[in-house]
Design a protein around this motif. Structure first.
Motif, short mmCIF file in Angstrom:
data_model
loop_
_atom_site.label_atom_id
_atom_site.label_comp_id
_atom_site.label_asym_id
_atom_site.label_seq_id
_atom_site.Cartn_x
_atom_site.Cartn_y
_atom_site.Cartn_z
N GLY A 39 0.80 -1.23 0.00
CA GLY A 39 0.00 0.00 0.00
C GLY A 39 0.83 1.27 0.00
N ILE A 272 -4.74 8.48 0.52
CA ILE A 272 -5.39 7.70 1.56
C ILE A 272 -4.39 6.78 2.28
N ALA A 273 -3.35 6.38 1.56
CA ALA A 273 -2.38 5.45 2.14
C ALA A 273 -1.52 6.12 3.20
N ARG A 276 -5.08 6.03 6.31
CA ARG A 276 -5.74 4.81 6.81
C ARG A 276 -4.87 3.96 7.73
N PRO A 277 -3.56 3.83 7.47
CA PRO A 277 -2.78 2.95 8.35
C PRO A 277 -2.85 3.35 9.82
N GLU A 279 -5.55 4.57 11.34
CA GLU A 279 -6.80 3.95 11.80
C GLU A 279 -6.62 2.46 12.06
N TYR A 280 -6.00 1.77 11.08
CA TYR A 280 -5.82 0.32 11.25
C TYR A 280 -4.98 0.02 12.49
N TRP A 283 -7.27 0.40 15.56
CA TRP A 283 -8.22 -0.71 15.68
C TRP A 283 -7.51 -2.01 16.06
N ASN A 284 -6.27 -2.14 15.62
CA ASN A 284 -5.49 -3.35 15.93
C ASN A 284 -4.54 -3.13 17.10
N THR A 293 -11.73 3.87 16.11
CA THR A 293 -11.29 5.08 15.42
C THR A 293 -12.20 5.30 14.23
N TYR A 294 -12.80 6.46 14.18
CA TYR A 294 -13.68 6.79 13.07
C TYR A 294 -13.05 7.91 12.26
N ARG A 295 -13.71 8.19 11.16
CA ARG A 295 -13.15 9.10 10.18
C ARG A 295 -14.31 9.92 9.65
#
Lengths: 557, 557
Positions: A39, A272-273, A276-277, A279-280, A283-284, A293-295
């Motif tokens: 990504g 986006i790359a 997003r990481p 957020e991931y 969440w992880n 985590t929201y956006r």
């Protein structure tokens, strides 16, 4: 004889010039494939449909570019913690900030919008009843950018390619300090992972035959230990995780189902790359519970949020559908990746209200509106003034970071000077003209272009106050690199790099009689770095335009 | 009242029909962004240049598709180990394999090429001196594909949407067994990770208002526990890692620098995201040392490899440049992801020699040439014959997997039958015509198209022996899904899924008087799965054409 050339100095035959077509093809293919699988990509602008999108690799260096190990360590181990402390303190020194940036309100809509929001917040807080709870803790994800600079007492000798100690005459000079919506961290993380992988994979081991029987096979090998690790994605996430934990363990509002981080983004971001990481990673999150985590896109905030009378920010995720049925989420931390462009505060989208609602809420802001204001260029300029830093820092710390400053002046300072680069193209070569209110390289005027540009301005000078003049950094010569980008292809040329260090902070506003003493730093960390390289013949470091390429420093002593 | 609908049966309102545009937009965006960041992508054909490439998301389901938990477990926990054992044993039963597939040599160039290679290997082995060491251990990465089948004693009642026990009347029927170059494992792994993330992320929690006050808010929620984990990337890597360890701890040849796995691939594969992750997994192998893994395009093998007199395969990586200087690598394991198309064995690229050199070497082949031959469709057909399985399996094991067979016949069997689907379009509806020599769905003729297709053939029947007729699987009705693909957009329709189970094996050829007893299974594992879904109105499961979509089974009891 088989010599591994692990350079202690800048390797003169690096990157190797004698690559076979097979070798180059293999390296380029491995880079594209690694980027595809990890990504390290940008959306192709205009390609997105509801069901698909086209992507292409982000610009990257083919070979890691040499950089001084000593100066890498200095920036990471030493300077960043002082810069973090400084900017936390600046962000609570409203008196000083207003004195420095307030004058720009007249000409600069963004600066005016930010101060407008600040003033509006003060009014609202007073309108609230005694039940309203002000959030006094703030978070910051900062980035200080440097370039290598040849000390002015050193002669630049372009013929001296065999200089054994080229890093000795170098120091770091700061390009800019970013305290708001710092980008590039995720790409930098992935590209460093890629170069380290390719090194481990043996792709940077080169053999070349030689006439000399003593050196029949000279190898160059970049060991992964010369390429620093980069964990900026987790680093940024860790700041937000700490802020989230600081906020509380469960919602204060009885209406909310749980607490969560909210990432505020620009609409339709092709990059986006780089978002997003984070957020991931949250969440992880492995160091404890997953962190929801929201956006939300900037212009959708008013529609999808509510403030409670006590100040909690309730969020109705668009993906949950009908907000009359679903329970809202209480926002613990607002992570800003939007709101840095003047049009985002325009009337038609009610932009100032968007920022005000977020800012007045009980959520921890990363960063606060004052934290945002510290990123204005005229702040960087003001800090270079004699004794300025000592307002917040010890003499020793002030001295350390003052060493990274170049001369920064307002245009007015030069008007009365004999040496006036505004009119003199030769003198202008040593300067860059930057907007006083904006960060980022896309709006700069470089060197000899300055006099012509200034002639387009009205003589009374109100526009001129919107610019600062910054001394150009004297980059070392004879640093070569090979770069690849979708727009510009593969180029092998002399290059120059920009090294950014990411810092993460939490601080709290304290009551104090003196303005410069209202900040207590709660957390102060170095959370990562970025490294970008461009050809010397190009002024801009823009990655989007394919000039700047994400890179990994190849550390040499 | 707030009911979480965790279905024990097929949920009749799934996927939900009342998504708001905001909800659907958010889900589709999250899918595209997840795929972007995790390399769940395909190269856009024709877009690659030396310095760039365009990518797009691989086709995927928007919602996980319902599947029977009981049958998922049966395939994974039970059937696969028996299938693995069977195919290891088939791969050493040359007598039986030749009897079944040898007759196809006359009409099928690929089958002829594989047997030609086998025969050439036997000759070469005898030509070698006593110093030559034959590799008797082989590896396999297999995949058995199934679809849900409504038992023939069950009436399909399309109105019976509320059937409480729809999975009870279902069983698994095998579509095909692949023993060579099984694809899709990496995509399946990533897409399952995506659906599990989106479930955890709350994107599959749906609220809908109801008129009924008792059910004012009915929620559907897919818990991540209903979506099985998928670690196929590491699973495939683990088979290669075991084979690598079995080969030895260091090179046998004094010329080689180290031992490594070699992945043989087709040139310019746009589906790189289904190959590279296996390389990365091996280089990053955490269960022990990193396992060096190289990659070579099929047609470059003769140029970049050498055999030693003792049979070691030496490899000169193209990225290392001049092979007169650099040390070669000794190949421990050959992992085939090429060599399954007739043109790859053509004279102009010396294709048979390519395969022969690999096959005769001391490297462990994944799989061997005989392992490859077991993937021919006529093998699958022959196994359905009465008592056929008992040649290698116990009666009990044979019975277990025979339950997954549908009727498979050669065209000749039907010529003399009263019920001849070859001429009768109505009967033909129940059949699929498949090439006897190839695997994969792209070459099949479906149902009513069969009679017209057969009329194009010559009457003497030599072409007809190249096809088998397979009974069509009766998929359950009323399974709905929402699919998205770059070529076909977003569709919501009745769907059918194909479930593939990946198996991994090592086996050794033993001396024995009986042909069916020459295989000793050393390792037998289940290493992952894939799940693909298409609209029922479409015959082909092709992902490339955007019909088949990678998916995750939503397991219901």
């Amino acid at each position: 004889m088989n010599i591994v050339h692990q350079p202690q100095t800048t390797p003169s035959n690096y990157p190797p010039e004698n690559l076979s077509p097979d070798q180059l093809h293999s390296i380029l293919t491995q880079i594209k494939d690694y980027q595809t699988n990890h990504g390290s990509l940008l959306k192709v602008i205009g390609s997105e449909t509801p069901h698909s999108v086209h992507l292409q690799p982000v610009s990257t260096s083919v070979f890691p570019t040499v950089f001084s190990r000593r100066l890498f360590n200095e920036a990471v181990d030493d300077l960043q913690l002082i810069y973090n402390e400084l900017y936390c303190k600046l962000a609570e020194d409203v008196e000083w900030l207003y004195a420095v940036t307030g004058p720009l309100r007249r000409t600069e809509p963004l600066v005016d919008a930010l101060w407008h929001v600040y003033e509006e917040i003060q009014r609202r807080r007073q309108d609230y009843g005694s039940q309203y709870i002000e959030q006094k803790i703030h978070a910051g994800v900062f980035r200080s950018d440097y370039m290598l600079h040849v000390r002015s007492d050193t002669t630049i000798d372009s013929d001296d390619e065999e200089d054994e100690n080229w890093t000795q005459n170098l120091c770091l000079k700061q390009v800019e300090f970013n305290s708001y919506s710092c980008a590039g961290g995720c790409h930098a993380d992935k590209v460093a992972g890629m170069h380290r992988f390719l090194a481990r994979r043996g792709l940077y081991d080169f053999a070349s035959s030689s006439e000399d029987p003593e050196e029949q096979s000279i190898n160059i090998r970049i060991l992964p230990s010369s390429l620093p690790q980069n964990n900026t994605i987790n680093g940024i996430a860790s700041v937000l995780a700490s802020a989230h934990k600081t906020y509380g363990s469960k919602p204060f509002s009885s209406k909310a189902s749980h607490i969560a981080v909210l990432m505020v983004v620009q609409p339709n971001n092709f990059n986006i790359a780089d978002e997003r990481p984070i957020e991931y990673a949250l969440w992880n999150w492995i160091d404890g519970e997953p962190i929801p985590t929201y956006r939300i896109e900037w212009q959708q905030i008013l529609h999808h949020t509510q403030l409670t009378p006590t100040g909690e920010l309730l969020f109705f995720p668009p993906e949950n559908g009908d907000s009359t049925i679903t329970q809202p989420v209480e926002i613990s931390v607002i992570y800003h990746r939007a709101g840095y462009e003047p049009h985002e505060y325009s009337e038609d989208i009610n932009g100032k209200e968007i920022r005000t609602r977020l800012e007045v809420s009980r959520a921890i802001k990363c960063p606060s509106i004052l934290g945002h204001i510290t990123t204005i260029k005229s702040v960087q300029q003001a800090l270079t003034g004699p004794g300025a830093l000592e307002r917040w820092l010890t003499k020793e710390k002030a001295g350390r970071i003052r060493g990274t400053f170049v001369e920064i002046c307002s245009l007015g300072d030069f008007m009365s000077s004999a040496k006036n680069p505004i009119k003199d193209e030769e003198l202008a070569e040593n300067y860059i003209l930057k907007p006083a209110s904006l960060e980022g390289g896309g709006n700069n005027i470089y060197g000899a272009d300055i006099p012509a540009f200034l002639k387009t301005m009205s003589p009374e000078g109100s526009e001129k106050s919107a610019y600062i003049l910054m001394e150009r950094i004297r980059s070392p010569l004879n640093v070569y690199g090979m770069l690849m980008s979708s727009s510009r292809g593969v180029t092998a040329d002399e290059v120059v790099s920009e090294f950014g260090v990411f810092g993460g902070c939490l601080w709290e506003r304290k009551e104090s009689s003196s303005e410069q003493d209202k900040c207590q730093v709660i957390m102060n960390r170095v959370i990562g770095w970025s490294f970008k390289t461009k050809e010397v013949t190009v002024d801009e470091m823009s990655v989007v335009k394919g000039y700047g390429c994400f890179d990994t420093p190849y550390l040499v002593d």
